[in-house]
Design a protein around this motif. Structure first.
Motif, PDB file in Angstrom:
ATOM      1  N   ASP A   1      54.735  94.594 -10.325  1.00  0.00           N
ATOM      2  CA  ASP A   1      54.650  93.873  -9.050  1.00  0.00           C
ATOM      3  C   ASP A   1      55.714  94.283  -8.033  1.00  0.00           C
ATOM      4  O   ASP A   1      55.389  94.660  -6.913  1.00  0.00           O
ATOM      5  CB  ASP A   1      54.649  92.357  -9.267  1.00  0.00           C
ATOM      6  CG  ASP A   1      55.888  91.849  -9.991  1.00  0.00           C
ATOM      7  OD1 ASP A   1      56.623  92.653 -10.596  1.00  0.00           O
ATOM      8  OD2 ASP A   1      56.108  90.623  -9.969  1.00  0.00           O
ATOM      9  N   LYS A   2      56.960  94.255  -8.392  1.00  0.00           N
ATOM     10  CA  LYS A   2      58.026  94.589  -7.435  1.00  0.00           C
ATOM     11  C   LYS A   2      57.993  96.067  -7.044  1.00  0.00           C
ATOM     12  O   LYS A   2      58.191  96.411  -5.887  1.00  0.00           O
ATOM     13  CB  LYS A   2      59.380  94.213  -8.016  1.00  0.00           C
ATOM     14  CG  LYS A   2      59.568  92.717  -8.105  1.00  0.00           C
ATOM     15  CD  LYS A   2      60.937  92.364  -8.633  1.00  0.00           C
ATOM     16  CE  LYS A   2      61.118  90.868  -8.636  1.00  0.00           C
ATOM     17  NZ  LYS A   2      60.809  90.250  -9.913  1.00  0.00           N
ATOM     18  N   MET A   3      57.743  96.905  -8.014  1.00  0.00           N
ATOM     19  CA  MET A   3      57.705  98.338  -7.754  1.00  0.00           C
ATOM     20  C   MET A   3      56.561  98.687  -6.796  1.00  0.00           C
ATOM     21  O   MET A   3      56.720  99.517  -5.898  1.00  0.00           O
ATOM     22  CB  MET A   3      57.538  99.090  -9.076  1.00  0.00           C
ATOM     23  CG  MET A   3      57.960 100.530  -9.022  1.00  0.00           C
ATOM     24  SD  MET A   3      57.792 101.346 -10.629  1.00  0.00           S
ATOM     25  CE  MET A   3      58.863 100.384 -11.670  1.00  0.00           C
ATOM     26  N   LEU A   4      55.413  98.036  -6.963  1.00  0.00           N
ATOM     27  CA  LEU A   4      54.252  98.348  -6.134  1.00  0.00           C
ATOM     28  C   LEU A   4      54.469  98.006  -4.665  1.00  0.00           C
ATOM     29  O   LEU A   4      53.932  98.681  -3.789  1.00  0.00           O
ATOM     30  CB  LEU A   4      53.015  97.614  -6.654  1.00  0.00           C
ATOM     31  CG  LEU A   4      52.491  98.099  -7.997  1.00  0.00           C
ATOM     32  CD1 LEU A   4      51.390  97.179  -8.507  1.00  0.00           C
ATOM     33  CD2 LEU A   4      52.003  99.530  -7.922  1.00  0.00           C
ATOM     34  N   VAL A   5      55.243  96.990  -4.383  1.00  0.00           N
ATOM     35  CA  VAL A   5      55.471  96.631  -2.983  1.00  0.00           C
ATOM     36  C   VAL A   5      56.702  97.311  -2.395  1.00  0.00           C
ATOM     37  O   VAL A   5      56.810  97.444  -1.179  1.00  0.00           O
ATOM     38  CB  VAL A   5      55.557  95.101  -2.774  1.00  0.00           C
ATOM     39  CG1 VAL A   5      54.233  94.454  -3.115  1.00  0.00           C
ATOM     40  CG2 VAL A   5      56.686  94.491  -3.549  1.00  0.00           C
TER      41      VAL A   5
ATOM     42  N   VAL B   1      57.907 100.543  -3.257  1.00  0.00           N
ATOM     43  CA  VAL B   1      57.805 102.006  -3.183  1.00  0.00           C
ATOM     44  C   VAL B   1      56.666 102.320  -2.204  1.00  0.00           C
ATOM     45  O   VAL B   1      55.507 101.996  -2.482  1.00  0.00           O
ATOM     46  CB  VAL B   1      57.534 102.627  -4.571  1.00  0.00           C
ATOM     47  CG1 VAL B   1      57.334 104.126  -4.453  1.00  0.00           C
ATOM     48  CG2 VAL B   1      58.676 102.296  -5.531  1.00  0.00           C
ATOM     49  N   PRO B   2      56.974 102.925  -1.064  1.00  0.00           N
ATOM     50  CA  PRO B   2      55.976 103.113  -0.005  1.00  0.00           C
ATOM     51  C   PRO B   2      54.669 103.782  -0.442  1.00  0.00           C
ATOM     52  O   PRO B   2      53.589 103.330  -0.060  1.00  0.00           O
ATOM     53  CB  PRO B   2      56.704 103.950   1.044  1.00  0.00           C
ATOM     54  CG  PRO B   2      58.152 103.642   0.829  1.00  0.00           C
ATOM     55  CD  PRO B   2      58.299 103.415  -0.647  1.00  0.00           C
ATOM     56  N   THR B   3      54.735 104.836  -1.236  1.00  0.00           N
ATOM     57  CA  THR B   3      53.499 105.511  -1.643  1.00  0.00           C
ATOM     58  C   THR B   3      52.646 104.605  -2.531  1.00  0.00           C
ATOM     59  O   THR B   3      51.419 104.635  -2.450  1.00  0.00           O
ATOM     60  CB  THR B   3      53.788 106.830  -2.376  1.00  0.00           C
ATOM     61  OG1 THR B   3      54.643 106.562  -3.489  1.00  0.00           O
ATOM     62  CG2 THR B   3      54.435 107.851  -1.456  1.00  0.00           C
ATOM     63  N   LEU B   4      53.301 103.809  -3.360  1.00  0.00           N
ATOM     64  CA  LEU B   4      52.560 102.887  -4.212  1.00  0.00           C
ATOM     65  C   LEU B   4      51.989 101.736  -3.390  1.00  0.00           C
ATOM     66  O   LEU B   4      50.851 101.308  -3.623  1.00  0.00           O
ATOM     67  CB  LEU B   4      53.445 102.347  -5.338  1.00  0.00           C
ATOM     68  CG  LEU B   4      53.951 103.372  -6.351  1.00  0.00           C
ATOM     69  CD1 LEU B   4      54.828 102.695  -7.388  1.00  0.00           C
ATOM     70  CD2 LEU B   4      52.812 104.132  -6.999  1.00  0.00           C
TER      71      LEU B   4
ATOM     72  N   LEU C   1      56.491 107.303 -11.432  1.00  0.00           N
ATOM     73  CA  LEU C   1      55.925 106.834 -10.164  1.00  0.00           C
ATOM     74  C   LEU C   1      54.672 107.621  -9.806  1.00  0.00           C
ATOM     75  O   LEU C   1      53.688 107.065  -9.322  1.00  0.00           O
ATOM     76  CB  LEU C   1      56.962 106.934  -9.042  1.00  0.00           C
ATOM     77  CG  LEU C   1      58.130 105.955  -9.123  1.00  0.00           C
ATOM     78  CD1 LEU C   1      59.177 106.280  -8.054  1.00  0.00           C
ATOM     79  CD2 LEU C   1      57.654 104.510  -8.988  1.00  0.00           C
ATOM     80  N   GLN C   2      54.710 108.926 -10.063  1.00  0.00           N
ATOM     81  CA  GLN C   2      53.544 109.766  -9.802  1.00  0.00           C
ATOM     82  C   GLN C   2      52.384 109.361 -10.717  1.00  0.00           C
ATOM     83  O   GLN C   2      51.238 109.262 -10.278  1.00  0.00           O
ATOM     84  CB  GLN C   2      53.889 111.243  -9.983  1.00  0.00           C
ATOM     85  CG  GLN C   2      52.735 112.155  -9.672  1.00  0.00           C
ATOM     86  CD  GLN C   2      53.093 113.617  -9.815  1.00  0.00           C
ATOM     87  OE1 GLN C   2      54.156 113.969 -10.318  1.00  0.00           O
ATOM     88  NE2 GLN C   2      52.208 114.482  -9.389  1.00  0.00           N
ATOM     89  N   LEU C   3      52.688 109.126 -12.000  1.00  0.00           N
ATOM     90  CA  LEU C   3      51.646 108.695 -12.935  1.00  0.00           C
ATOM     91  C   LEU C   3      51.049 107.350 -12.511  1.00  0.00           C
ATOM     92  O   LEU C   3      49.835 107.157 -12.564  1.00  0.00           O
ATOM     93  CB  LEU C   3      52.219 108.562 -14.349  1.00  0.00           C
ATOM     94  CG  LEU C   3      52.523 109.855 -15.086  1.00  0.00           C
ATOM     95  CD1 LEU C   3      53.271 109.562 -16.379  1.00  0.00           C
ATOM     96  CD2 LEU C   3      51.238 110.608 -15.363  1.00  0.00           C
ATOM     97  N   LEU C   4      51.905 106.454 -12.076  1.00  0.00           N
ATOM     98  CA  LEU C   4      51.432 105.148 -11.632  1.00  0.00           C
ATOM     99  C   LEU C   4      50.541 105.282 -10.407  1.00  0.00           C
ATOM    100  O   LEU C   4      49.495 104.621 -10.303  1.00  0.00           O
ATOM    101  CB  LEU C   4      52.624 104.226 -11.356  1.00  0.00           C
ATOM    102  CG  LEU C   4      52.312 102.773 -11.041  1.00  0.00           C
ATOM    103  CD1 LEU C   4      51.437 102.127 -12.104  1.00  0.00           C
ATOM    104  CD2 LEU C   4      53.630 102.001 -10.895  1.00  0.00           C
ATOM    105  N   GLN C   5      50.910 106.160  -9.491  1.00  0.00           N
ATOM    106  CA  GLN C   5      50.088 106.384  -8.303  1.00  0.00           C
ATOM    107  C   GLN C   5      48.728 106.971  -8.693  1.00  0.00           C
ATOM    108  O   GLN C   5      47.690 106.549  -8.174  1.00  0.00           O
ATOM    109  CB  GLN C   5      50.789 107.295  -7.305  1.00  0.00           C
ATOM    110  CG  GLN C   5      49.983 107.466  -6.032  1.00  0.00           C
ATOM    111  CD  GLN C   5      50.729 108.220  -4.954  1.00  0.00           C
ATOM    112  OE1 GLN C   5      51.767 108.812  -5.192  1.00  0.00           O
ATOM    113  NE2 GLN C   5      50.199 108.199  -3.758  1.00  0.00           N
TER     114      GLN C   5
END
Length: 117
Positions: free
Chosen positions: A86-90, A92-95, A51-55
């Motif tokens: 798509d689902k993860m981005l909406v 996960v609040p930080t994303l 998640l950190q890498l994605l951010q």
């Protein structure tokens, strides 16, 4: 994967040499390899490191889109990232917050691109 090592090299790598290296590396990849790199950033919603890498990748993408350079290829990376996460981005609040920044940057870049036509 290469994106993981580049993304963790600094929190705000959008304006330094590693940012340019990442873009050049991404541009050198064939489409299937680009997909593998993007998919390797985060495996699932409980993957804290992922998640950190994605951010960090979203921040990088936001800065790259804002630069106004390489518009077409960045749109392709954006499309694949949205398709994969798509689902993860909406959810996960930080994303989701970073996604809104990317959306604004993309709208501005799109407006600049349309003005050229």
């Amino acid at each position: 994967a290469y994106l993981e090592s580049m993304s963790t090299s600094s929190d705000d790598n959008a304006n330094d040499a590693s940012s340019n290296s990442l873009l050049e590396y991404m541009k050198s990849l064939p489409a299937p390899a680009t997909d593998v790199e993007l998919r390797s950033l985060c495996m699932f919603a409980e993957d804290d490191e992922g998640l950190q890498l994605l951010q960090v990748f979203l921040k990088w993408l936001t800065a790259q889109v804002s630069s106004g350079k390489d518009y077409e290829i960045l749109q392709a990376y954006l499309h694949r990232t949205l398709t994969i996460y798509d689902k993860m981005l909406v959810n996960v609040p930080t994303l989701a917050e970073q996604l809104q920044k990317l959306k604004r940057a993309n709208e501005q870049a799109s407006d600049r691109f349309r003005d050229l036509i």
